[in-house]
Scaffold this active site. Structure first.
Site, PDB file in Angstrom:
ATOM      1  CG  HIS A 237      -1.770  -1.225   1.324  1.00  0.00           C
ATOM      2  ND1 HIS A 237      -1.393  -2.310   2.087  1.00  0.00           N
ATOM      3  CD2 HIS A 237      -2.954  -1.568   0.730  1.00  0.00           C
ATOM      4  CE1 HIS A 237      -2.292  -3.263   1.988  1.00  0.00           C
ATOM      5  NE2 HIS A 237      -3.263  -2.845   1.158  1.00  0.00           N
TER       6      HIS A 237
HETATM    7  S1  FES Z   1       1.566  -0.635   3.349  1.00  0.00           S
HETATM    8 FE1  FES Z   1      -0.074  -1.942   3.661  1.00  0.00          FE
HETATM    9  S2  FES Z   1       0.870  -3.701   4.311  1.00  0.00           S
HETATM   10 FE2  FES Z   1       2.503  -2.436   4.060  1.00  0.00          FE
END
Ligand code: FES
Length: 272
Positions: A237
């Protein structure tokens, strides 16, 4: 062969045991007396003291008695029974039947106390062993304990590189930081950090960073030497960590976790 001994209430106090009596008689008169019975002679009925005495050996001074309040009896002391000699197994102090028990009281008590004490020690040791085995059976096994710690040879990690190890089922990052990285991380303004921690709080030695490779967002494994801050980048993410494992950008709320670790010597790191 047998000897005949009559016992009455009048002399019972002087006859402690049959063995003692027979021994005394033997010492006085030699071999035990024998019955002499003439074949064909009619035998009197054994009902009175007189008729009973006719069956007594003549060498014996013991008389048979009968009466209203006295039980009439004739006791036969068998001297032909071979009784084993247990003298070898008996203590010296109790071999004599005439010896007073008080003389050997201390030694006998000491032996009893010794046996009881040894038994208590044995019982305590057995109980301790059982408790120890029970408790240890509920603890982690040796193979699990072996995995609880990991030893890392620091000489195998060149400067500027990050190595990944498996520790307790998780990725473990050990980073050999450069002087520039150390300088950059120590000069970061803490007010700009989402999870404010100084670099000195996260490392024991400036050149070594030890963190779990688990993103604090949803648990992905970040990529080393990537991201906007040159530390770690989580592609799931888009979380960016710096070279101290601190979250600098993205959805992750916290810095990478620093596990318990020690440097046992200059070249060895132990994690766990
Ligand atoms: S940014 Fe979501 S799991 Fe690492």
């Amino acid at each position: 062969m047998f000897s005949q001994v009559s016992r009455s209430s009048a002399i019972s106090s002087s006859l402690k045991t049959t063995t003692t009596l027979v021994t005394a008689v033997n010492k006085q008169f030699g071999a035990p007396a024998k019955f002499e019975q003439t074949a064909g002679e009619p035998q009197p009925a054994k009902l009175t003291t007189d008729t009973l005495n006719k069956f007594q050996p003549k060498l014996f001074c013991v008389q048979t008695k009968t009466g209203i309040s006295t039980a009439a009896q004739v006791r036969y002391a068998h001297t032909d029974l071979q009784v084993p000699d247990f003298g070898y197994y008996r203590r010296e102090g109790v071999k004599s039947p005439n010896a007073k028990s008080g003389g050997t009281e201390a030694s006998r008590k000491n032996f009893t106390y010794l046996v009881v004490g040894a038994g208590m020690v044995g019982t305590a040791y057995t109980a301790k062993t059982m408790v120890t085995e029970l408790v240890s059976s509920m603890s982690a096994s040796a193979d699990v304990l072996a995995l609880a710690k990991i030893e890392v040879k620091l000489s195998e990690i060149p400067e500027g590189k990050n190595m990944v190890f498996k520790w307790r089922g998780k990725p473990l990052f050990v980073r050999h930081r450069t002087a520039a990285e150390i300088q950059a991380e120590q000069s970061v303004d803490l007010s700009s950090l989402r999870h404010a921690e100084h670099d000195n709080e996260r490392v024991q030695k400036d050149e070594w960073l030890v963190v779990l490779g688990v993103c604090t967002h949803l648990g992905c494994v970040p990529i080393a030497n990537s991201g906007d801050y040159g530390g770690y980048y989580c592609p799931c993410h888009g979380s960016h960590y710096d070279a101290a494992g601190r979250i600098r950008k993205g959805p992750a709320p916290l810095n990478l976790e620093v596990p318990a670790h020690t440097f046992v010597d200059e070249g060895t790191l132990v994690v766990g």
